[in-house]
Design a protein around this motif. Structure first.
Motif, PDB file in Angstrom:
ATOM      1  N   THR A 270       0.973  -1.282  -0.058  1.00 50.71           N
ATOM      2  CA  THR A 270      -0.108   0.016   0.055  1.00 50.71           C
ATOM      3  C   THR A 270       0.772   1.213   0.111  1.00 50.71           C
ATOM      4  O   THR A 270       0.426   2.266  -0.740  1.00 50.71           O
ATOM      5  CB  THR A 270      -1.089  -0.098   1.267  1.00 50.71           C
ATOM      6  N   SER A 271       1.723   1.425   0.924  1.00 50.25           N
ATOM      7  CA  SER A 271       2.634   2.474   0.781  1.00 50.25           C
ATOM      8  C   SER A 271       3.849   2.339  -0.158  1.00 50.25           C
ATOM      9  O   SER A 271       4.398   3.654  -0.264  1.00 50.25           O
ATOM     10  CB  SER A 271       3.525   2.372   2.382  1.00 50.25           C
ATOM     11  N   GLY A 272       3.935   1.519  -0.958  1.00 50.31           N
ATOM     12  CA  GLY A 272       4.976   1.450  -2.304  1.00 50.31           C
ATOM     13  C   GLY A 272       6.070   1.468  -1.814  1.00 50.31           C
ATOM     14  O   GLY A 272       7.179   1.558  -2.376  1.00 50.31           O
ATOM     15  N   ASN A 273       6.524   0.831  -0.455  1.00 48.15           N
ATOM     16  CA  ASN A 273       7.797   0.595  -0.042  1.00 48.15           C
ATOM     17  C   ASN A 273       8.299  -1.027  -0.390  1.00 48.15           C
ATOM     18  O   ASN A 273       7.349  -1.767  -0.628  1.00 48.15           O
ATOM     19  CB  ASN A 273       8.311   0.866   1.308  1.00 48.15           C
ATOM     20  N   GLU A 274       9.437  -1.349  -0.731  1.00 49.80           N
ATOM     21  CA  GLU A 274      10.023  -2.628  -1.013  1.00 49.80           C
ATOM     22  C   GLU A 274      10.400  -3.496   0.313  1.00 49.80           C
ATOM     23  O   GLU A 274      11.139  -3.197   1.080  1.00 49.80           O
ATOM     24  CB  GLU A 274      11.179  -2.566  -1.970  1.00 49.80           C
ATOM     25  N   LEU A 275       9.466  -4.582   0.233  1.00 49.21           N
ATOM     26  CA  LEU A 275       9.808  -5.542   1.203  1.00 49.21           C
ATOM     27  C   LEU A 275      10.916  -6.458   0.683  1.00 49.21           C
ATOM     28  O   LEU A 275      10.439  -7.218   0.008  1.00 49.21           O
ATOM     29  CB  LEU A 275       8.547  -6.503   1.843  1.00 49.21           C
ATOM     30  N   VAL A 276      12.106  -6.349   1.605  1.00 45.79           N
ATOM     31  CA  VAL A 276      13.268  -7.202   1.011  1.00 45.79           C
ATOM     32  C   VAL A 276      13.073  -8.617   1.532  1.00 45.79           C
ATOM     33  O   VAL A 276      13.250  -9.596   0.842  1.00 45.79           O
ATOM     34  CB  VAL A 276      14.434  -6.478   1.586  1.00 45.79           C
ATOM     35  N   SER A 277      12.916  -8.716   2.742  1.00 52.15           N
ATOM     36  CA  SER A 277      12.531 -10.056   3.404  1.00 52.15           C
ATOM     37  C   SER A 277      11.513 -10.121   4.752  1.00 52.15           C
ATOM     38  O   SER A 277      11.770  -8.971   5.485  1.00 52.15           O
ATOM     39  CB  SER A 277      13.979 -10.641   3.742  1.00 52.15           C
ATOM     40  N   ILE A 278      11.029 -11.151   5.091  1.00 59.90           N
ATOM     41  CA  ILE A 278      10.281 -11.300   6.180  1.00 59.90           C
ATOM     42  C   ILE A 278      10.429 -12.738   6.849  1.00 59.90           C
ATOM     43  O   ILE A 278      10.077 -13.418   5.881  1.00 59.90           O
ATOM     44  CB  ILE A 278       8.813 -10.606   6.523  1.00 59.90           C
ATOM     45  N   GLU A 279      10.855 -13.070   7.655  1.00 56.60           N
ATOM     46  CA  GLU A 279      10.816 -14.287   8.342  1.00 56.60           C
ATOM     47  C   GLU A 279      10.697 -14.574   9.882  1.00 56.60           C
ATOM     48  O   GLU A 279      11.118 -13.668  10.472  1.00 56.60           O
ATOM     49  CB  GLU A 279      12.165 -14.913   7.822  1.00 56.60           C
ATOM     50  N   GLN A 280       9.940 -15.594  10.162  1.00 59.16           N
ATOM     51  CA  GLN A 280       9.875 -16.044  11.654  1.00 59.16           C
ATOM     52  C   GLN A 280      11.212 -16.799  12.014  1.00 59.16           C
ATOM     53  O   GLN A 280      11.801 -17.553  11.219  1.00 59.16           O
ATOM     54  CB  GLN A 280       8.748 -17.054  11.759  1.00 59.16           C
ATOM     55  N   GLN A 281      11.613 -16.130  13.272  1.00 58.10           N
ATOM     56  CA  GLN A 281      12.898 -16.811  13.969  1.00 58.10           C
ATOM     57  C   GLN A 281      12.315 -17.017  15.275  1.00 58.10           C
ATOM     58  O   GLN A 281      12.420 -16.287  16.263  1.00 58.10           O
ATOM     59  CB  GLN A 281      14.009 -16.021  13.772  1.00 58.10           C
ATOM     60  N   GLY A 282      11.905 -18.242  15.582  1.00 56.90           N
ATOM     61  CA  GLY A 282      11.401 -18.649  16.733  1.00 56.90           C
ATOM     62  C   GLY A 282      10.021 -18.091  17.363  1.00 56.90           C
ATOM     63  O   GLY A 282       9.171 -17.735  16.408  1.00 56.90           O
ATOM     64  N   LYS A 283       9.986 -16.911  18.210  1.00 55.40           N
ATOM     65  CA  LYS A 283       8.823 -16.334  18.556  1.00 55.40           C
ATOM     66  C   LYS A 283       8.974 -14.841  17.971  1.00 55.40           C
ATOM     67  O   LYS A 283       8.291 -14.001  18.396  1.00 55.40           O
ATOM     68  CB  LYS A 283       8.661 -16.304  19.988  1.00 55.40           C
TER      69      LYS A 283
END
Lengths: 80, 159
Positions: free
Chosen positions: A57-70
């Motif tokens: 929506t904001s037009g920014n780039e999500l390079v990565s997102i990941e879960q690490q434990g909690k």
């Protein structure tokens, strides 16, 4: 697993619930210059859906997102 | 008509839970880069009164002011309020879970530049003066002002 991208800004969103992670992220991104990288960590599982949606929506780039434990770690590049 | 990247919302309810939903959506949209306008009408006015001081001029207006205190910390949930017990319980539960409080959410909305417009006609009917409104609100407006915001908006909500 090392991250090759060095962030310009680090953001701690641990313990925050909706809508605060995206609000704090936006307030931090607002202060950055275009092209800069922000790395954040949150504990609210909702961010796995919310941060990608915020980026679209904001037009920014999500390079990565990941879960690490909690924790949920993400990297965003400010594009505009 | 060209639509802007804007969200317009009518906040009709003065219930704590619904006002909370309104401010969560408003802050979320503003954080996503949208312009956000909130039009506060009728019971919703309570959410943008600067405190819970008494309102009203005539007999009915003063009775209403007494039974229907404004101020964002005074309003109760739409269900299970039980004369304030429910409000206290919900606030406590939200605090335990580290959810932002209503005043915090509203401050955040102001910081993000959310436009808050009070409805003049409701203020006249409920006898709530402009001096009771938060400084961050616009001067009171009418329906045409909201409609103008709404026709330029990609999304509109009624809460």
């Amino acid at each position: 697993m090392s991250d090759p991208i060095k962030p310009d800004v680090n953001l701690d969103l641990k313990g925050l619930l909706c809508p605060m992670p995206v609000v704090k992220l936006q307030l931090a991104v607002k202060k950055m210059a275009a092209g800069q990288i922000i790395e954040g960590v949150a504990t609210d599982p909702g961010v796995m859906a919310d941060i990608p949606a915020w980026a679209r929506t904001s037009g920014n780039e999500l390079v990565s997102i990941e879960q690490q434990g909690k924790e949920y770690h993400f990297v965003v590049r400010k594009t505009t | 008509m060209e639509k802007d990247n804007k969200l317009s919302m009518v906040v009709f309810s003065g219930d704590m839970d619904k006002v909370m939903a309104a401010f969560i959506i408003a802050t979320g949209a503003a954080a996503s880069g949208m312009d956000v306008t909130m039009f506060f009408t009728f019971w919703g006015l309570k959410a943008i009164q600067k405190d819970s001081s008494l309102t009203g001029k005539g007999l009915f207006g003063r009775m209403l002011g007494l039974m229907n205190r404004g101020g964002i910390d005074t309003i109760g949930p739409s269900r299970f309020n039980f004369g304030g017990m429910g409000r206290w319980m919900m606030k406590t539960m939200m605090k335990q879970k580290n959810v932002a409080s209503l005043p915090e959410l509203r401050d955040m909305a102001i910081e993000l530049g959310v436009k808050m417009m009070p409805c003049q006609m409701s203020m006249d009917v409920l006898e709530v003066g402009a001096d009771k409104m938060l400084p961050a609100t616009t001067p009171p407006v009418g329906v045409a002002a909201f409609v103008e915001e709404a026709v330029h908006s990609k999304a509109t909500l009624f809460i």
